[in-house]
Structure formats: C-alpha cells, structure tokens
Write a protein that holds these residues in place. Sequence first.
Motif, PDB file in Angstrom:
ATOM      1  N   ILE A  16     -37.738 -24.543  47.818  1.00 23.85           N
ATOM      2  CA  ILE A  16     -36.763 -23.801  48.902  1.00 23.85           C
ATOM      3  C   ILE A  16     -37.028 -22.185  48.837  1.00 23.85           C
ATOM      4  CG2 ILE A  16     -34.489 -23.483  49.733  1.00 23.85           C
ATOM      5  CD1 ILE A  16     -34.171 -26.366  49.169  1.00 23.85           C
ATOM      6  N   SER A  17     -37.190 -21.765  47.846  1.00 23.46           N
ATOM      7  CA  SER A  17     -37.232 -20.381  47.437  1.00 23.46           C
ATOM      8  C   SER A  17     -38.625 -19.896  47.944  1.00 23.46           C
ATOM      9  CB  SER A  17     -37.176 -20.058  45.747  1.00 23.46           C
ATOM     10  OG  SER A  17     -37.365 -18.913  45.470  1.00 23.46           O
ATOM     11  N   ALA A  18     -39.715 -20.611  47.526  1.00 22.48           N
ATOM     12  CA  ALA A  18     -40.876 -20.352  48.130  1.00 22.48           C
ATOM     13  C   ALA A  18     -40.884 -20.308  50.066  1.00 22.48           C
ATOM     14  CB  ALA A  18     -42.039 -21.264  47.749  1.00 22.48           C
ATOM     15  N   LEU A  19     -40.334 -21.161  50.304  1.00 24.98           N
ATOM     16  CA  LEU A  19     -40.133 -21.384  52.004  1.00 24.98           C
ATOM     17  C   LEU A  19     -39.467 -19.932  52.527  1.00 24.98           C
ATOM     18  CD1 LEU A  19     -40.335 -22.858  54.731  1.00 24.98           C
ATOM     19  CD2 LEU A  19     -38.396 -23.769  54.029  1.00 24.98           C
ATOM     20  N   PHE A  20     -38.267 -19.589  51.783  1.00 22.18           N
ATOM     21  CA  PHE A  20     -37.505 -18.489  52.149  1.00 22.18           C
ATOM     22  C   PHE A  20     -38.416 -17.292  52.021  1.00 22.18           C
ATOM     23  CE2 PHE A  20     -32.992 -20.313  51.194  1.00 22.18           C
ATOM     24  CZ  PHE A  20     -33.080 -21.125  52.110  1.00 22.18           C
ATOM     25  N   ALA A  21     -39.293 -17.107  50.933  1.00 22.38           N
ATOM     26  CA  ALA A  21     -40.045 -15.803  50.573  1.00 22.38           C
ATOM     27  C   ALA A  21     -40.969 -15.724  51.757  1.00 22.38           C
ATOM     28  CB  ALA A  21     -40.588 -15.976  49.275  1.00 22.38           C
ATOM     29  N   VAL A  36     -31.090 -11.700  53.201  1.00 26.96           N
ATOM     30  CA  VAL A  36     -30.079 -12.713  52.833  1.00 26.96           C
ATOM     31  C   VAL A  36     -30.997 -13.986  52.194  1.00 26.96           C
ATOM     32  CG1 VAL A  36     -28.321 -14.645  53.323  1.00 26.96           C
ATOM     33  CG2 VAL A  36     -28.031 -12.231  53.928  1.00 26.96           C
ATOM     34  N   LEU A  37     -32.001 -14.470  53.021  1.00 30.63           N
ATOM     35  CA  LEU A  37     -32.982 -15.565  52.315  1.00 30.63           C
ATOM     36  C   LEU A  37     -33.852 -15.206  51.276  1.00 30.63           C
ATOM     37  CD1 LEU A  37     -34.310 -16.915  55.719  1.00 30.63           C
ATOM     38  CD2 LEU A  37     -32.501 -17.767  54.152  1.00 30.63           C
ATOM     39  N   LEU A  38     -34.402 -13.827  51.270  1.00 29.61           N
ATOM     40  CA  LEU A  38     -34.744 -13.359  49.992  1.00 29.61           C
ATOM     41  C   LEU A  38     -34.050 -13.013  48.816  1.00 29.61           C
ATOM     42  CD1 LEU A  38     -37.710 -12.541  49.749  1.00 29.61           C
ATOM     43  CD2 LEU A  38     -37.074 -10.167  49.775  1.00 29.61           C
ATOM     44  N   VAL A  39     -32.796 -12.867  49.007  1.00 30.08           N
ATOM     45  CA  VAL A  39     -31.564 -13.032  47.798  1.00 30.08           C
ATOM     46  C   VAL A  39     -31.351 -14.162  47.189  1.00 30.08           C
ATOM     47  CG1 VAL A  39     -29.332 -12.582  47.055  1.00 30.08           C
ATOM     48  CG2 VAL A  39     -30.753 -10.705  48.259  1.00 30.08           C
ATOM     49  N   LEU A  40     -31.409 -15.139  48.418  1.00 29.00           N
ATOM     50  CA  LEU A  40     -31.179 -16.764  48.154  1.00 29.00           C
ATOM     51  C   LEU A  40     -32.354 -17.340  47.202  1.00 29.00           C
ATOM     52  CD1 LEU A  40     -29.253 -17.969  51.032  1.00 29.00           C
ATOM     53  CD2 LEU A  40     -28.582 -18.095  48.749  1.00 29.00           C
TER      54      LEU A  40
END
Length: 66
Positions: A16-21, A36-40
């Motif tokens: 999920i982190s890779a997807l957000f990045a 916000v997505l990058l911080v998450l």
Amino acid sequence: MKRNMSNTDRIVRVVISALFAYLYFSGIVTGTLGIVLLVLAGVFTLTSVIAFCPLYAPFKLSTYKG
C-alpha cells in the motif's frame, strides 16, 4: 515495544505504501491529498519496519501469532 504485526500485515502495508508513493510521484494524485498519501506511505513503511502499530496497542489488537 512488543511486536504486534504479522509478516502478512507488514507486506500489505509495504505494498500500500508503494502504491501511495507511485500515485504521488507519477502525478496522478497531487496537492493536499497527494501529500497526505505520501505521509501515510511513510508511516506504513515505518510501522512495517519496526513491526509495531501504535494504533493496535490501545485496543489490544495483534496480528502477530508468536
């Protein structure tokens, strides 16, 4: 800190982190939502590395079976 995340939980968070990045750096999501997505993504990555989720602790949750 006692471990409270299973390996499956950790892998899901990294994915999920890779997807957000990817969404942020490819320009698909920009502005405040992108930040916000990058911080998450950073939080998910950090919690995966240390295998401890602070939000699980107050609720006595654990996906770790060890």
